[in-house]
Design a protein around this motif. Structure first.
Motif, PDB file in Angstrom:
ATOM      1  N   LEU A 162       0.832  -1.199   0.000  1.00  0.00           N
ATOM      2  CA  LEU A 162       0.000   0.000   0.000  1.00  0.00           C
ATOM      3  C   LEU A 162       0.872   1.257   0.000  1.00  0.00           C
ATOM      4  CD1 LEU A 162      -2.839  -0.948   2.518  1.00  0.00           C
ATOM      5  CD2 LEU A 162      -3.046  -0.695   0.054  1.00  0.00           C
ATOM      6  N   ARG A 163       1.925   1.222   0.784  1.00  0.00           N
ATOM      7  CA  ARG A 163       2.809   2.393   0.846  1.00  0.00           C
ATOM      8  C   ARG A 163       3.408   2.689  -0.515  1.00  0.00           C
ATOM      9  NH1 ARG A 163       7.716   3.991   0.944  1.00  0.00           N
ATOM     10  NH2 ARG A 163       8.523   1.896   0.584  1.00  0.00           N
ATOM     11  N   GLN A 164       3.802   1.641  -1.234  1.00  0.00           N
ATOM     12  CA  GLN A 164       4.363   1.823  -2.570  1.00  0.00           C
ATOM     13  C   GLN A 164       3.346   2.418  -3.529  1.00  0.00           C
ATOM     14  OE1 GLN A 164       5.955  -1.950  -3.829  1.00  0.00           O
ATOM     15  NE2 GLN A 164       7.422  -2.067  -2.126  1.00  0.00           N
ATOM     16  N   ASP A 165       2.070   2.166  -3.277  1.00  0.00           N
ATOM     17  CA  ASP A 165       1.011   2.739  -4.113  1.00  0.00           C
ATOM     18  C   ASP A 165       0.539   4.096  -3.616  1.00  0.00           C
ATOM     19  OD1 ASP A 165       1.021   0.655  -5.864  1.00  0.00           O
ATOM     20  OD2 ASP A 165      -0.631  -0.434  -4.916  1.00  0.00           O
ATOM     21  N   GLY A 166       1.254   4.638  -2.628  1.00  0.00           N
ATOM     22  CA  GLY A 166       0.898   5.963  -2.130  1.00  0.00           C
ATOM     23  C   GLY A 166      -0.276   5.984  -1.183  1.00  0.00           C
ATOM     24  N   MET A 167      -0.579   4.831  -0.563  1.00  0.00           N
ATOM     25  CA  MET A 167      -1.699   4.762   0.358  1.00  0.00           C
ATOM     26  C   MET A 167      -1.197   4.461   1.774  1.00  0.00           C
ATOM     27  SD  MET A 167      -4.699   2.875  -1.819  1.00  0.00           S
ATOM     28  CE  MET A 167      -5.926   3.480  -0.684  1.00  0.00           C
ATOM     29  N   GLN A 168      -1.974   4.881   2.761  1.00  0.00           N
ATOM     30  CA  GLN A 168      -1.615   4.694   4.162  1.00  0.00           C
ATOM     31  C   GLN A 168      -2.587   3.724   4.820  1.00  0.00           C
ATOM     32  OE1 GLN A 168      -2.115   8.167   6.627  1.00  0.00           O
ATOM     33  NE2 GLN A 168      -0.741   7.408   8.229  1.00  0.00           N
ATOM     34  N   LEU A 169      -2.044   2.798   5.611  1.00  0.00           N
ATOM     35  CA  LEU A 169      -2.883   1.866   6.362  1.00  0.00           C
ATOM     36  C   LEU A 169      -2.721   2.175   7.847  1.00  0.00           C
ATOM     37  CD1 LEU A 169      -3.286  -1.928   5.676  1.00  0.00           C
ATOM     38  CD2 LEU A 169      -3.343  -0.996   7.974  1.00  0.00           C
ATOM     39  N   ILE A 170      -3.826   2.532   8.495  1.00  0.00           N
ATOM     40  CA  ILE A 170      -3.824   2.855   9.925  1.00  0.00           C
ATOM     41  C   ILE A 170      -4.460   1.696  10.688  1.00  0.00           C
ATOM     42  CG2 ILE A 170      -4.669   4.444  11.694  1.00  0.00           C
ATOM     43  CD1 ILE A 170      -4.732   6.616   9.552  1.00  0.00           C
ATOM     44  N   TYR A 171      -3.738   1.150  11.657  1.00  0.00           N
ATOM     45  CA  TYR A 171      -4.241   0.027  12.443  1.00  0.00           C
ATOM     46  C   TYR A 171      -4.572   0.480  13.859  1.00  0.00           C
ATOM     47  CZ  TYR A 171      -4.272  -4.415  14.988  1.00  0.00           C
ATOM     48  OH  TYR A 171      -4.617  -5.467  15.789  1.00  0.00           O
ATOM     49  N   ASN A 172      -5.815   0.215  14.274  1.00  0.00           N
ATOM     50  CA  ASN A 172      -6.266   0.534  15.626  1.00  0.00           C
ATOM     51  C   ASN A 172      -6.450  -0.774  16.393  1.00  0.00           C
ATOM     52  OD1 ASN A 172      -6.575   3.385  15.009  1.00  0.00           O
ATOM     53  ND2 ASN A 172      -8.397   2.806  13.843  1.00  0.00           N
ATOM     54  N   PRO A 173      -5.484  -1.167  17.215  1.00  0.00           N
ATOM     55  CA  PRO A 173      -5.573  -2.445  17.944  1.00  0.00           C
ATOM     56  C   PRO A 173      -6.652  -2.395  19.014  1.00  0.00           C
ATOM     57  CG  PRO A 173      -3.679  -1.195  18.695  1.00  0.00           C
ATOM     58  CD  PRO A 173      -4.241  -0.427  17.538  1.00  0.00           C
ATOM     59  N   PRO A 174      -7.067  -3.568  19.491  1.00  0.00           N
ATOM     60  CA  PRO A 174      -8.116  -3.600  20.532  1.00  0.00           C
ATOM     61  C   PRO A 174      -7.596  -3.047  21.847  1.00  0.00           C
ATOM     62  CG  PRO A 174      -7.199  -5.789  20.178  1.00  0.00           C
ATOM     63  CD  PRO A 174      -6.623  -4.917  19.109  1.00  0.00           C
ATOM     64  N   GLU A 175      -8.501  -2.498  22.630  1.00  0.00           N
ATOM     65  CA  GLU A 175      -8.111  -1.947  23.928  1.00  0.00           C
ATOM     66  C   GLU A 175      -7.920  -3.040  24.960  1.00  0.00           C
ATOM     67  OE1 GLU A 175     -11.023   0.917  25.017  1.00  0.00           O
ATOM     68  OE2 GLU A 175     -10.533   2.301  23.385  1.00  0.00           O
ATOM     69  N   GLU A 176      -8.583  -4.182  24.775  1.00  0.00           N
ATOM     70  CA  GLU A 176      -8.465  -5.302  25.703  1.00  0.00           C
ATOM     71  C   GLU A 176      -8.101  -6.570  24.941  1.00  0.00           C
ATOM     72  OE1 GLU A 176     -12.139  -5.632  27.764  1.00  0.00           O
ATOM     73  OE2 GLU A 176     -11.947  -3.707  28.795  1.00  0.00           O
ATOM     74  N   GLU A 177      -7.568  -7.542  25.673  1.00  0.00           N
ATOM     75  CA  GLU A 177      -7.212  -8.819  25.059  1.00  0.00           C
ATOM     76  C   GLU A 177      -8.464  -9.504  24.525  1.00  0.00           C
ATOM     77  OE1 GLU A 177      -4.994 -13.064  26.164  1.00  0.00           O
ATOM     78  OE2 GLU A 177      -5.062 -11.413  27.631  1.00  0.00           O
ATOM     79  N   ILE A 178      -8.362 -10.038  23.332  1.00  0.00           N
ATOM     80  CA  ILE A 178      -9.500 -10.700  22.691  1.00  0.00           C
ATOM     81  C   ILE A 178      -9.381 -12.208  22.855  1.00  0.00           C
ATOM     82  CG2 ILE A 178     -10.627 -11.158  20.485  1.00  0.00           C
ATOM     83  CD1 ILE A 178     -10.028  -8.385  19.626  1.00  0.00           C
ATOM     84  N   PRO A 179     -10.439 -12.887  23.314  1.00  0.00           N
ATOM     85  CA  PRO A 179     -10.398 -14.348  23.455  1.00  0.00           C
ATOM     86  C   PRO A 179     -10.179 -15.039  22.106  1.00  0.00           C
ATOM     87  CG  PRO A 179     -12.260 -13.417  24.642  1.00  0.00           C
ATOM     88  CD  PRO A 179     -11.710 -12.311  23.804  1.00  0.00           C
ATOM     89  N   LEU A 180      -9.840 -16.322  22.167  1.00  0.00           N
ATOM     90  CA  LEU A 180      -9.601 -17.088  20.952  1.00  0.00           C
ATOM     91  C   LEU A 180     -10.891 -17.275  20.154  1.00  0.00           C
ATOM     92  CD1 LEU A 180      -7.294 -19.908  22.393  1.00  0.00           C
ATOM     93  CD2 LEU A 180      -6.595 -17.788  21.250  1.00  0.00           C
ATOM     94  N   VAL A 181     -10.738 -17.346  18.834  1.00  0.00           N
ATOM     95  CA  VAL A 181     -11.882 -17.624  17.963  1.00  0.00           C
ATOM     96  C   VAL A 181     -11.557 -18.845  17.103  1.00  0.00           C
ATOM     97  CG1 VAL A 181     -12.562 -15.193  17.882  1.00  0.00           C
ATOM     98  CG2 VAL A 181     -11.102 -16.122  16.089  1.00  0.00           C
ATOM     99  N   PRO A 182     -12.538 -19.686  16.793  1.00  0.00           N
ATOM    100  CA  PRO A 182     -12.282 -20.811  15.895  1.00  0.00           C
ATOM    101  C   PRO A 182     -12.240 -20.331  14.447  1.00  0.00           C
ATOM    102  CG  PRO A 182     -14.560 -20.850  16.665  1.00  0.00           C
ATOM    103  CD  PRO A 182     -13.892 -19.709  17.367  1.00  0.00           C
TER     104      PRO A 182
END
Length: 296
Positions: A162-182
């Motif tokens: 994405l950066r090479q294509d001139g785009m920005q990726l913003i990641y907002n992580p969770p505020e709390e630990e997330i349980p496992l998912v199948p």
């Protein structure tokens, strides 16, 4: 004589009321089998013959729709394959023949070849996945996953592209630990990459893609939001349908990527929803339920 006459009349009525309509339906069914898809039988009865007529007519229409969809799909895929192949062949021949001498132009040409080859690879993978879904060979290897970790791996993989294509990726992580998912880790990464790829294709003017993760008591939700033009309201109900491509994007994509993603998420017990984001852009949400023993 009267009895014989009555029997003759009864036989004639039987022929006209049963045999003749069935013969007409049989003849139309033969025409459908021979390729006259969409042909309809005139309904003249409200009994079992009428019900059979309705069934044959419905079958004929559905076959006709499937045939049109198949032809449109073949045409679309042929176009999609032709475009990158033309670019690859053109640049490969130009570089091979020494027609490009500037190192910067050579690098640019090689970049186009790599990019278009990647498009072809993704398209072939989508076609294979669709084929597996259609013939029942599509399976998931389910295990308990740290969905945040799987998502971060995908973001790390795609962020530089994405950066090479001139785009920005913003990641907002969770505020709390997330349980496992199948889920199937490889299939879920496939879903995340497809959604990011769509956002990059169709929302370039927005320049930014945001990814957020959060949870409630039952499930984890991953949201992908771009800042492009969004999706026309009349197209939103159809974007996950097989072979559907919106008016603005008919020139790109096979039209099956989101259908495959939806299949993966549904088989994982979750939901994939697509909507227009408040303030503009598209919001894609993937909701995955927790494993029963790992709920909050």
């Amino acid at each position: 004589c009267i009895v014989n006459l009555f029997e003759d009349v009864s036989n004639l009525y039987f022929i006209r009321s049963i045999v003749d309509p069935v013969a007409g339906i049989t003849e139309t069914a033969k025409r459908i089998a021979a390729g006259s898809y969409g042909v309809q039988i005139e309904k003249r009865y409200d009994d079992e013959i009428g019900a059979l007529t309705d069934t044959i007519n419905d079958m004929s229409l559905k076959i006709n729709q499937s045939e049109k969809m198949k032809n449109e799909f073949i045409s679309s895929v042929s176009h999609e394959l032709r475009t990158p192949l033309t670019a690859i062949n053109g640049w490969a021949e130009t570089i091979m023949n020494g027609e490009v001498r500037d190192a910067g132009d050579v690098k640019k040409g090689m970049g186009i070849i790599v990019s278009e080859a990647r498009r072809l690879t993704n398209m072939v993978e989508e076609l294979l996945e669709f084929s597996r879904i259609q013939d029942g060979r599509f399976n998931l290897s389910m295990e308990l996953l740290d969905i945040e970790s799987e998502l971060e791996d995908t973001i790390f993989t795609y962020q530089e592209l994405l950066r090479q294509d001139g785009m920005q990726l913003i990641y907002n992580p969770p505020e709390e630990e997330i349980p496992l998912v199948p889920g199937d880790p490889e299939r879920l990464k496939q879903v995340f990459l497809n959604i990011l790829d769509n956002a990059a294709k169709y929302a370039r003017d927005g320049k930014t893609i945001e990814v957020s993760v959060f949870s409630d008591s039952e499930a984890a939700t991953i949201q992908f939001r771009d800042h492009g033009p969004g999706i026309p309201e009349n197209e939103l109900p159809h974007v996950k349908e097989k072979f559907f491509k919106g008016e603005k994007h008919k020139a790109r994509g096979s039209g099956i990527g989101l259908a495959v993603c939806d299949e993966i998420i549904t088989r994982s017990g979750g939901t994939l929803t697509i909507a227009n984001a408040p303030g503009g852009g598209t919001l894609v949400s993937v909701r995955l339920p927790f494993a029963p023993e790992s709920g909050n």
